[in-house]
Write a protein that holds these residues in place. Structure first.
Motif, PDB file in Angstrom:
ATOM      1  N   TRP A 127      -7.752  -1.971   7.340  1.00  0.00           N
ATOM      2  CA  TRP A 127      -7.576  -0.916   6.336  1.00  0.00           C
ATOM      3  C   TRP A 127      -8.072   0.398   6.917  1.00  0.00           C
ATOM      4  N   CYS A 159      -6.281   5.798   2.621  1.00  0.00           N
ATOM      5  CA  CYS A 159      -6.370   5.188   1.285  1.00  0.00           C
ATOM      6  C   CYS A 159      -6.625   6.212   0.184  1.00  0.00           C
ATOM      7  N   ILE A 160      -5.865   6.083  -0.909  1.00  0.00           N
ATOM      8  CA  ILE A 160      -6.074   6.981  -2.053  1.00  0.00           C
ATOM      9  C   ILE A 160      -6.771   6.276  -3.219  1.00  0.00           C
ATOM     10  N   GLY A 161      -7.075   5.000  -3.030  1.00  0.00           N
ATOM     11  CA  GLY A 161      -7.831   4.285  -4.057  1.00  0.00           C
ATOM     12  C   GLY A 161      -7.023   3.863  -5.273  1.00  0.00           C
ATOM     13  N   CYS A 162      -5.722   3.592  -5.082  1.00  0.00           N
ATOM     14  CA  CYS A 162      -4.880   3.239  -6.228  1.00  0.00           C
ATOM     15  C   CYS A 162      -5.044   1.778  -6.632  1.00  0.00           C
ATOM     16  N   ARG A 163      -5.530   0.950  -5.700  1.00  0.00           N
ATOM     17  CA  ARG A 163      -5.821  -0.464  -5.966  1.00  0.00           C
ATOM     18  C   ARG A 163      -4.576  -1.327  -6.139  1.00  0.00           C
ATOM     19  N   TYR A 164      -3.437  -0.836  -5.665  1.00  0.00           N
ATOM     20  CA  TYR A 164      -2.223  -1.648  -5.731  1.00  0.00           C
ATOM     21  C   TYR A 164      -2.338  -2.845  -4.786  1.00  0.00           C
ATOM     22  N   CYS A 165      -3.074  -2.675  -3.688  1.00  0.00           N
ATOM     23  CA  CYS A 165      -3.256  -3.782  -2.747  1.00  0.00           C
ATOM     24  C   CYS A 165      -3.935  -4.958  -3.451  1.00  0.00           C
ATOM     25  N   ALA A 184      -2.016   2.336   4.260  1.00  0.00           N
ATOM     26  CA  ALA A 184      -3.381   2.294   4.776  1.00  0.00           C
ATOM     27  C   ALA A 184      -3.691   0.946   5.421  1.00  0.00           C
ATOM     28  N   PHE A 185      -2.967  -0.093   5.030  1.00  0.00           N
ATOM     29  CA  PHE A 185      -3.156  -1.403   5.652  1.00  0.00           C
ATOM     30  C   PHE A 185      -2.181  -1.570   6.799  1.00  0.00           C
ATOM     31  N   ILE A 212     -11.968   0.535  -0.189  1.00  0.00           N
ATOM     32  CA  ILE A 212     -11.501  -0.839  -0.336  1.00  0.00           C
ATOM     33  C   ILE A 212     -12.270  -1.633   0.710  1.00  0.00           C
ATOM     34  N   CYS A 233       0.822  -1.213   0.000  1.00  0.00           N
ATOM     35  CA  CYS A 233       0.000   0.000   0.000  1.00  0.00           C
ATOM     36  C   CYS A 233       0.857   1.264   0.000  1.00  0.00           C
ATOM     37  N   ILE A 234       0.606   2.130  -0.948  1.00  0.00           N
ATOM     38  CA  ILE A 234       1.437   3.319  -1.172  1.00  0.00           C
ATOM     39  C   ILE A 234       1.463   4.252   0.035  1.00  0.00           C
ATOM     40  N   VAL A 235       0.366   4.310   0.770  1.00  0.00           N
ATOM     41  CA  VAL A 235       0.307   5.246   1.893  1.00  0.00           C
ATOM     42  C   VAL A 235       0.259   4.535   3.243  1.00  0.00           C
TER      43      VAL A 235
HETATM   44  S1  SF4 Z   1      -6.233   1.227  -2.830  1.00  0.00           S
HETATM   45 FE1  SF4 Z   1      -5.173  -0.265  -1.540  1.00  0.00          FE
HETATM   46  S2  SF4 Z   1      -2.990   0.122  -1.941  1.00  0.00           S
HETATM   47 FE2  SF4 Z   1      -4.098   1.900  -2.720  1.00  0.00          FE
HETATM   48  S3  SF4 Z   1      -4.080   3.363  -1.044  1.00  0.00           S
HETATM   49 FE3  SF4 Z   1      -5.982   2.190  -0.842  1.00  0.00          FE
HETATM   50  S4  SF4 Z   1      -5.482   0.518   0.529  1.00  0.00           S
HETATM   51 FE4  SF4 Z   1      -3.557   1.367  -0.180  1.00  0.00          FE
END
Ligand code: SF4
Ligand code: SF4
Ligand code: SF4
Lengths: 413, 301
Positions: free
Chosen positions: B139, B144-150, B128-129, B171, B124-126
């Motif tokens: 979470w 969370c910025i909603g990038c969906r990398y998780c 958030a997890f 998420i 997770c970029i920030v």
């Molecule tokens: S979408 Fe997933 S990886 Fe991206 S910021 Fe939110 S929790 Fe972290």
């Protein structure tokens, strides 16, 4: 001196029939983009819980960053290696990189579910996250690119500030400010240039590390721990071809003679780079014994083969041929193939190779996604055209050698 | 204007280090919480006892203020015709598999596995997890910025995203009922299960109990506790009468999912040395070339 080249704003009509078509594509993209903001990502894209990333990440961001690599490779060549011959291509490459990265940032923004939190990584750090590192590097590099571009702005406007209406009385102040800025930048520019190259190396490679964490969800033909290295080398490979490609197109579009001498000089450096990349790729599939996956015929093996043959092997042969790489047409095709190869490689890594365990159907981009991607590319072309008409970017042959101080200066000496 | 060598070196050292340093900073303090406590809890899922009543699905929604509907509607067994996955509207789902070896079908409840080395936390970029001391991977909506990398990172493809929401989508994934366990309650699904399929307890005790079950009823279970070692271990673990790949569990190695990535990251950013080294190298090359030019052209200004 018979040939004296000087970056000059191009004076031409902005709209041509082709530019009209490009504008329509841009507009169409913007309409779908509006839909994304009004109705959400799900309404416009084919993304779902199995395929969280689509072409907005695979093409707009990943390929966008790679194809903007011309900025740092020419900066390294012209400014760090001080090859004066290549000075003429630095500004167009810089502009491409600046616009390219601006659109990368915008693509990230529209793909983020919570775009209003785009600034979060600045204060919420996660050192183990590759995405965090890529994000921060790209943000700083974008700033560096804007700073590198500033001297071109000051050059354009110093002594020529002409604000409309009541703002007139500020003309002098703005001019002073520009001169001050110009002086300061001249002394410090080397810092930004070196930083730009370092930052590029960092995030170009980390972009490759991005998919490593997907582990077995990524097809073994592409999933390898040396992905960062492959991404870095391929980005360096595509830098000059991108400059060549673009330079030939702009010359054509503005009715100038392509600078074949400079371009084929660039081309000669591409061959060896591609050779290194090909070697790394081959060693990788031999060491991990993933060539077995090439024996079966499926989407993955076909895409991998196209990527390597059309995108690496053939242009490699072309760039090594003196005859081909000294004609504009040969250079154009060979460069086009390298660009295609890197584009396909990023699509393969981020989309084709990604095979999530519970997918019901495979992912294919929606009309909306394709429209927005094409729309952004179209906007980039329009902006590029507008910039070279406003700012001194493209070098054109001069009749008399100019005398003023600000005329002959490149980014710096 | 000519810059003296001293000046060049000094400025490039100071400013360069700060520009590059900023970008490659590897914050140790600012990393998300990632605790691997010996006391961490877990759940053992005995799929052979599950009757597919789906009461856990209902209880889970109730506990998370999600539209749950009428509990009787969960008796509908036609949902089993399709394999379902947890999504933004249901954090857990039960699937049914025909069992060629036994009379009864096998029902498998799916939710987040609460990995011991969670890929989502690492990715997770920030940040958030986070992995909490009691084993829960949770979470944080404020980050969370909603990038969906998780979602890209999770080896079980668990995190779901509210794709249909235009503003501030979440998420969604099982949070191990973190708010309930904090106050001493059982996770909602564990509490409601009428067949005692779900056993909540300390992870190491659960492993011991699972081994005991396999030893006592070798004809009932395959000799494999899914989650004991997969991706470095998970808090939720499963027993089954069929090979786990037959009931849609992914085949995973025993290495923690984020392992390779973190090794690469640490290699590239070991104490900033590699980036600073490139910076210094490039600076040196530039300076040499610059001086060479000056000497061959003479002073230009
Ligand atoms: S979408 Fe997933 S990886 Fe991206 S910021 Fe939110 S929790 Fe972290
Ligand atoms: S199963 Fe996925 S979402 Fe759950 S803890 Fe593991 S990596 Fe994170
Ligand atoms: S632990 Fe809680 S959140 Fe997770 S599946 Fe059970 S009820 Fe749902």
């Amino acid at each position: 001196m018979e040939h004296f080249f000087k970056p000059t704003p191009i004076q031409k009509k902005f709209f041509t029939p082709i530019i009209m078509i490009v504008s329509v594509i841009a507009l169409n993209g913007l309409i779908f983009l509006l839909g994304r903001f009004l109705f959400g990502i799900g309404a416009i894209t084919n993304l779902n819980d199995q395929f969280p990333w689509g072409i907005w990440i695979g093409i707009d961001v990943a390929a966008g960053v790679a194809l903007a690599a011309g900025g740092f490779t020419t900066a390294a060549l012209g400014h760090i290696m001080h090859r004066d011959k290549y000075e003429v291509i630095i500004r167009p490459a810089l502009l491409t990189a600046m616009l390219g990265y601006t659109f990368v940032a915008m693509s990230v923004m529209i793909d983020l579910g919570r775009y209003h939190f785009i600034w979060h990584p600045l204060i919420m750090w996660n050192g183990t996250s590759v995405l965090f590192e890529v994000g921060i590097c790209v943000m700083i590099y974008l700033t560096v690119l804007y700073i590198e571009f500033l001297p071109i702005v000051t050059e354009r406007f110093i002594g020529r500030v002409n604000l409309p209406g009541f703002l007139k009385k500020f003309n002098n102040t703005v001019d002073k400010l520009l001169r001050f800025l110009d002086k300061g930048l001249e002394k410090t520019m080397f810092i930004f240039i070196i930083s730009g190259v370092v930052l590029s190396c960092l995030h170009q490679s980390s972009l490759g590390t991005l998919m490593v964490i997907a582990g077995p969800k990524m097809h073994p033909l592409w999933q390898t721990p040396i992905l960062p290295l492959l991404f870095l080398i391929s980005a360096i490979c595509v830098g000059f071809p991108m400059v060549i490609f673009e330079s030939i197109i702009s010359s054509k579009s503005f009715g100038l003679k392509p600078e074949t001498d400079v371009l084929s000089g660039l081309g000669r450096m591409v061959g060896p780079l591609l050779l290194i990349y090909l070697a790394a790729k081959l060693i990788d599939i031999v060491v991990r014994q993933t060539y077995v996956y090439l024996m079966e015929v499926n989407t993955e093996s076909i895409m991998f083969t196209i990527e390597l043959l059309l995108g690496v092997v053939i242009p490699l042969r072309m760039f090594f041929s003196r005859k081909i790489s000294s004609t504009p047409a040969g250079l154009f095709i060979a460069s086009g193939l390298v660009i295609f190869g890197v584009l396909l490689n990023r699509i393969n890594n981020f989309i084709v190779a990604y095979t999530p365990p519970y997918a019901e159907a495979s992912y294919f981009p929606s009309i909306g996604e394709i429209s927005v991607t094409l729309g952004f590319i179209a906007l980039e072309i329009l902006l590029f055209r507008a910039f070279v008409m406003i700012f001194p970017i493209i070098s054109v042959p001069q009749k008399v050698a100019p005398k003023t101080k600000y005329a002959i200066r490149g980014l710096f000496k | 204007m000519k810059q003296s060598r001293r000046n060049f070196l000094k400025t490039s050292a100071v400013l360069g280090a700060s520009v590059v340093g900023l970008s490659s900073a590897k914050p140790t303090k600012a990393a998300p919480q990632n605790i691997l406590s010996d006391e961490r809890m877990g759940v053992l899922v005995d799929t052979t006892a599950c009757i597919g009543c789906r009461k856990c699905e209902w209880a889970c929604k109730k506990a998370h203020d999600m539209p749950a509907g009428n509990i009787e509607s969960y008796d509908d067994r036609t949902v089993f015709e399709k394999r379902r996955r947890p999504d933004a509207k249901a954090l857990t789902v039960v699937n049914e598999y025909q069992n060629p070896n036994g009379k009864f079908p096998l029902n498998v409840k799916v939710q987040c596995m609460h990995c011991d080395h969670p890929a989502c936390v690492s990715a997770c970029i920030v940040g958030a997890f986070s992995k909490q001391a009691n084993g829960s991977v949770i979470w944080d909506t404020d980050k969370c910025i909603g990038c969906r990398y998780c979602m890209v990172a999770c080896p079980f493809q668990v995190p779901a995203f509210e794709f249909e929401k235009a503003w501030s989508p979440d998420i969604k994934k099982c949070d191990f009922c973190f708010d309930r366990t904090k106050t001493g309650l059982l996770p909602a699904c564990v509490e409601i299960c009428p067949m005692e399929v779900l056993t909540y307890g300390k992870r190491d005790e659960l492993i011991r109990a699972a081994k005991e079950k396999i030893r006592l009823y070798p004809e009932r279970y395959v000799n494999h506790i899914f989650g004991e070692y997969e991706v470095g271990g998970t808090s939720w673990m499963y027993l089954s009468s069929m090979d786990f790949t037959k009931v849609d569990f992914p085949k995973l190695s025993q290495n923690p999912a984020p392992g390779v990535t973190e090794a690469i990251q640490h290699g590239i950013f070991a104490y900033f040395i590699p980036p600073i080294a490139i910076y210094a190298l490039l600076g040196g090359v530039m300076w040499l070339n610059k001086n060479r030019k000056h000497e061959s052209h003479g002073e230009e200004e």
